[in-house]
Design a protein around this motif. Structure first.
Motif, PDB file in Angstrom:
ATOM      1  N   UNK A  32       0.841  -1.209   0.000  1.00  0.00           N
ATOM      2  CA  UNK A  32       0.000   0.000   0.000  1.00  0.00           C
ATOM      3  C   UNK A  32       0.873   1.255   0.000  1.00  0.00           C
ATOM      4  N   UNK A  33       1.909   1.248   0.841  1.00  0.00           N
ATOM      5  CA  UNK A  33       2.759   2.429   0.938  1.00  0.00           C
ATOM      6  C   UNK A  33       3.538   2.665  -0.349  1.00  0.00           C
ATOM      7  N   UNK A  34       3.800   1.593  -1.081  1.00  0.00           N
ATOM      8  CA  UNK A  34       4.539   1.742  -2.343  1.00  0.00           C
ATOM      9  C   UNK A  34       3.731   2.534  -3.368  1.00  0.00           C
ATOM     10  N   UNK A  35       2.429   2.565  -3.203  1.00  0.00           N
ATOM     11  CA  UNK A  35       1.594   3.322  -4.142  1.00  0.00           C
ATOM     12  C   UNK A  35       1.531   4.802  -3.782  1.00  0.00           C
ATOM     13  N   UNK A  36       2.198   5.192  -2.702  1.00  0.00           N
ATOM     14  CA  UNK A  36       2.217   6.601  -2.322  1.00  0.00           C
ATOM     15  C   UNK A  36       1.121   7.007  -1.363  1.00  0.00           C
ATOM     16  N   UNK A  37       0.361   6.023  -0.895  1.00  0.00           N
ATOM     17  CA  UNK A  37      -0.731   6.331   0.029  1.00  0.00           C
ATOM     18  C   UNK A  37      -0.196   6.723   1.405  1.00  0.00           C
ATOM     19  N   UNK A  38      -0.909   7.620   2.062  1.00  0.00           N
ATOM     20  CA  UNK A  38      -0.520   8.009   3.419  1.00  0.00           C
ATOM     21  C   UNK A  38      -1.574   7.668   4.447  1.00  0.00           C
ATOM     22  N   UNK A  39      -2.672   7.187   3.982  1.00  0.00           N
ATOM     23  CA  UNK A  39      -3.737   6.781   4.894  1.00  0.00           C
ATOM     24  C   UNK A  39      -4.430   5.576   4.281  1.00  0.00           C
ATOM     25  N   UNK A  40      -4.771   4.637   5.131  1.00  0.00           N
ATOM     26  CA  UNK A  40      -5.455   3.461   4.601  1.00  0.00           C
ATOM     27  C   UNK A  40      -6.447   2.957   5.647  1.00  0.00           C
ATOM     28  N   UNK A  41      -7.560   2.472   5.164  1.00  0.00           N
ATOM     29  CA  UNK A  41      -8.567   1.925   6.083  1.00  0.00           C
ATOM     30  C   UNK A  41      -8.403   0.408   6.178  1.00  0.00           C
ATOM     31  N   UNK A  42      -8.979  -0.164   7.223  1.00  0.00           N
ATOM     32  CA  UNK A  42      -8.921  -1.620   7.349  1.00  0.00           C
ATOM     33  C   UNK A  42      -9.655  -2.290   6.185  1.00  0.00           C
ATOM     34  N   UNK A  43     -10.723  -1.631   5.719  1.00  0.00           N
ATOM     35  CA  UNK A  43     -11.471  -2.182   4.585  1.00  0.00           C
ATOM     36  C   UNK A  43     -10.573  -2.277   3.343  1.00  0.00           C
ATOM     37  N   UNK A  44      -9.671  -1.316   3.231  1.00  0.00           N
ATOM     38  CA  UNK A  44      -8.765  -1.337   2.076  1.00  0.00           C
ATOM     39  C   UNK A  44      -7.637  -2.352   2.249  1.00  0.00           C
ATOM     40  N   UNK A  45      -7.226  -2.540   3.487  1.00  0.00           N
ATOM     41  CA  UNK A  45      -6.147  -3.507   3.735  1.00  0.00           C
ATOM     42  C   UNK A  45      -6.643  -4.955   3.657  1.00  0.00           C
ATOM     43  N   UNK A  46      -7.910  -5.133   4.021  1.00  0.00           N
ATOM     44  CA  UNK A  46      -8.419  -6.494   4.232  1.00  0.00           C
ATOM     45  C   UNK A  46      -8.256  -7.438   3.037  1.00  0.00           C
ATOM     46  N   UNK A  47      -8.583  -7.018   1.798  1.00  0.00           N
ATOM     47  CA  UNK A  47      -8.536  -8.004   0.709  1.00  0.00           C
ATOM     48  C   UNK A  47      -7.146  -8.631   0.514  1.00  0.00           C
ATOM     49  N   UNK A  48      -6.122  -7.798   0.472  1.00  0.00           N
ATOM     50  CA  UNK A  48      -4.784  -8.340   0.236  1.00  0.00           C
ATOM     51  C   UNK A  48      -4.281  -9.131   1.451  1.00  0.00           C
ATOM     52  N   UNK A  49      -4.540  -8.581   2.616  1.00  0.00           N
ATOM     53  CA  UNK A  49      -4.123  -9.238   3.863  1.00  0.00           C
ATOM     54  C   UNK A  49      -4.745 -10.637   3.961  1.00  0.00           C
ATOM     55  N   UNK A  50      -6.044 -10.699   3.704  1.00  0.00           N
ATOM     56  CA  UNK A  50      -6.734 -11.996   3.772  1.00  0.00           C
ATOM     57  C   UNK A  50      -6.249 -12.923   2.668  1.00  0.00           C
ATOM     58  N   UNK A  51      -5.988 -12.353   1.502  1.00  0.00           N
ATOM     59  CA  UNK A  51      -5.528 -13.181   0.382  1.00  0.00           C
ATOM     60  C   UNK A  51      -4.211 -13.876   0.725  1.00  0.00           C
ATOM     61  N   UNK A  52      -3.298 -13.109   1.329  1.00  0.00           N
ATOM     62  CA  UNK A  52      -1.999 -13.694   1.677  1.00  0.00           C
ATOM     63  C   UNK A  52      -2.166 -14.827   2.696  1.00  0.00           C
ATOM     64  N   UNK A  53      -3.061 -14.630   3.649  1.00  0.00           N
ATOM     65  CA  UNK A  53      -3.254 -15.680   4.657  1.00  0.00           C
ATOM     66  C   UNK A  53      -4.005 -16.885   4.080  1.00  0.00           C
ATOM     67  N   UNK A  54      -4.930 -16.636   3.175  1.00  0.00           N
ATOM     68  CA  UNK A  54      -5.620 -17.761   2.520  1.00  0.00           C
ATOM     69  C   UNK A  54      -4.624 -18.589   1.714  1.00  0.00           C
ATOM     70  N   UNK A  55      -3.730 -17.910   0.995  1.00  0.00           N
ATOM     71  CA  UNK A  55      -2.699 -18.629   0.238  1.00  0.00           C
ATOM     72  C   UNK A  55      -1.819 -19.447   1.181  1.00  0.00           C
ATOM     73  N   UNK A  56      -1.468 -18.829   2.305  1.00  0.00           N
ATOM     74  CA  UNK A  56      -0.583 -19.510   3.259  1.00  0.00           C
ATOM     75  C   UNK A  56      -1.257 -20.757   3.820  1.00  0.00           C
ATOM     76  N   UNK A  57      -2.548 -20.657   4.104  1.00  0.00           N
ATOM     77  CA  UNK A  57      -3.267 -21.809   4.668  1.00  0.00           C
ATOM     78  C   UNK A  57      -3.333 -22.969   3.679  1.00  0.00           C
ATOM     79  N   UNK A  58      -3.336 -22.631   2.398  1.00  0.00           N
ATOM     80  CA  UNK A  58      -3.312 -23.708   1.398  1.00  0.00           C
ATOM     81  C   UNK A  58      -1.959 -24.414   1.411  1.00  0.00           C
TER      82      UNK A  58
END
Ligand SMILES: [Zn+2]
Length: 329
Positions: A32-58
């Motif tokens: 997220x920070x690489x895109x230049x963002x300075x503020x982020x909501x949990x709703x915005x973080x959730x998809x990628x965060x969950x995706x990484x953990x779903x991949x890990x669980x597999x």
């Protein structure tokens, strides 16, 4: 030197883990920070965060040492097709960040000296995380990709340790510290590494003297030497990775040439053990790596070294006796 990068590395790569959330969270924040963002909501973080953990669980069903986790159950449900994506993201916002936002900036039980974000979840006007410049700089630095790769490697290592019950010390024979870039590098293939970076890391300890003969090393400079020969890796070697910092010393050219593909005589080996112990006790930057490679306690390291030496000399029986005046006991 305390930099945003070294602290990030310390948070993500070192330290105890009770769950792998911090790897997913750290990776998501950097993206997220690489895109230049300075503020982020949990709703915005959730998809990628969950995706990484779903991949890990597999990859590996065990992602936490806790007996149960509602958030991981949601990820499992999504993987099994029992939960749709929107529900997963909603549950992630509700459950997935509860500990990690507070725990991530902690280092050895206290607040890390560098802060990457401010927790503004309770700011009703603009809830979320305020991403600080320290994070933006890190995410946009030339090393961001390396951090990403190191995080992924560390994550897999933690999973493997939990899945097998083997401590990561045994599993991390090939985590090496590159002092040129100050990176930990995970080596997965038995390929000869570029070991020039270890010169800077080890020269201070050796005070410009050869590890074997104890004579001052003349220019053009020391040679990085594998104590137990690198050649072992071309055989059916069962010991720890000999192409790693625990097994590397600086030597003069005559000793390097004379030793060739042989282990030193066993009377020299206590010097190496002591060197590693001294670096660990002095809180040298290599401390963590050496502990991971050879063991967390002096007793385990002693056993690791003895076993490695025994196996090495079974495989390559000829040994080399360092010259008189050398570090022998
Ligand atoms: Zn020498």
């Amino acid at each position: 030197m305390v930099t945003g990068e070294s602290i990030w590395r310390a948070i993500v790569l070192y330290g105890a883990n009770s769950a792998t959330y911090k790897f997913a969270f750290g990776a998501t924040l950097l993206e997220v920070a690489a895109t230049g963002r300075h503020h982020v909501t949990l709703e915005e973080l959730a998809p990628r965060y969950a995706e990484l953990l779903c991949q890990a669980l597999k990859r590996q069903p065990r992602q936490s040492t806790a007996s149960s986790s509602k958030f991981l159950d949601a990820c499992r449900g999504f993987n099994a097709g029992e939960l749709d994506r929107d529900t997963l993201h909603r549950r992630t916002v509700q459950l997935g960040f509860s500990n990690v936002i507070d725990a991530f900036p902690q280092l050895a039980g206290s607040q890390a000296p560098v802060r990457y974000y401010e927790d503004q979840r309770k700011n009703s006007a603009n809830p979320g995380l305020l991403l600080r410049d320290e994070l933006s700089e890190l995410a946009q630095s030339a090393h961001a990709q390396d951090l990403d790769a190191e995080t992924a490697a560390r994550w897999r290592l933690v999973e493997t340790a939990w899945a097998t019950g083997i401590s990561d010390a045994v599993l991390t024979p090939s985590l090496v510290y590159d002092s040129d870039t100050q990176h930990l590098v995970l080596q997965t293939k038995h390929r000869r590494k570029n070991v020039t970076g270890v010169v800077a890391a080890l020269s201070g300890y050796q005070d410009g003297r050869c590890a074997y003969c104890n004579q001052p090393m003349p220019t053009p400079g020391p040679i990085v030497e594998h104590v137990l020969p690198w050649k072992l890796l071309t055989r059916s070697w069962k010991g720890p990775d000999v192409d790693a910092i625990w097994n590397l010393v600086l030597s003069c050219e005559p000793c390097n040439r004379a030793k060739w593909d042989r282990a030193p005589h066993e009377t020299w080996m206590p010097w190496l053990e002591q060197r590693n112990n001294d670096l660990i006790e002095s809180r040298h930057p290599l401390r963590e790596v050496l502990m991971v490679q050879t063991g967390a306690t002096a007793a385990i390291r002693h056993a690791t070294l003895r076993l490695a030496y025994q196996r090495a000399t079974e495989s390559l029986p000829a040994v080399w006796t360092p010259p008189t005046g050398a570090h022998v006991s």
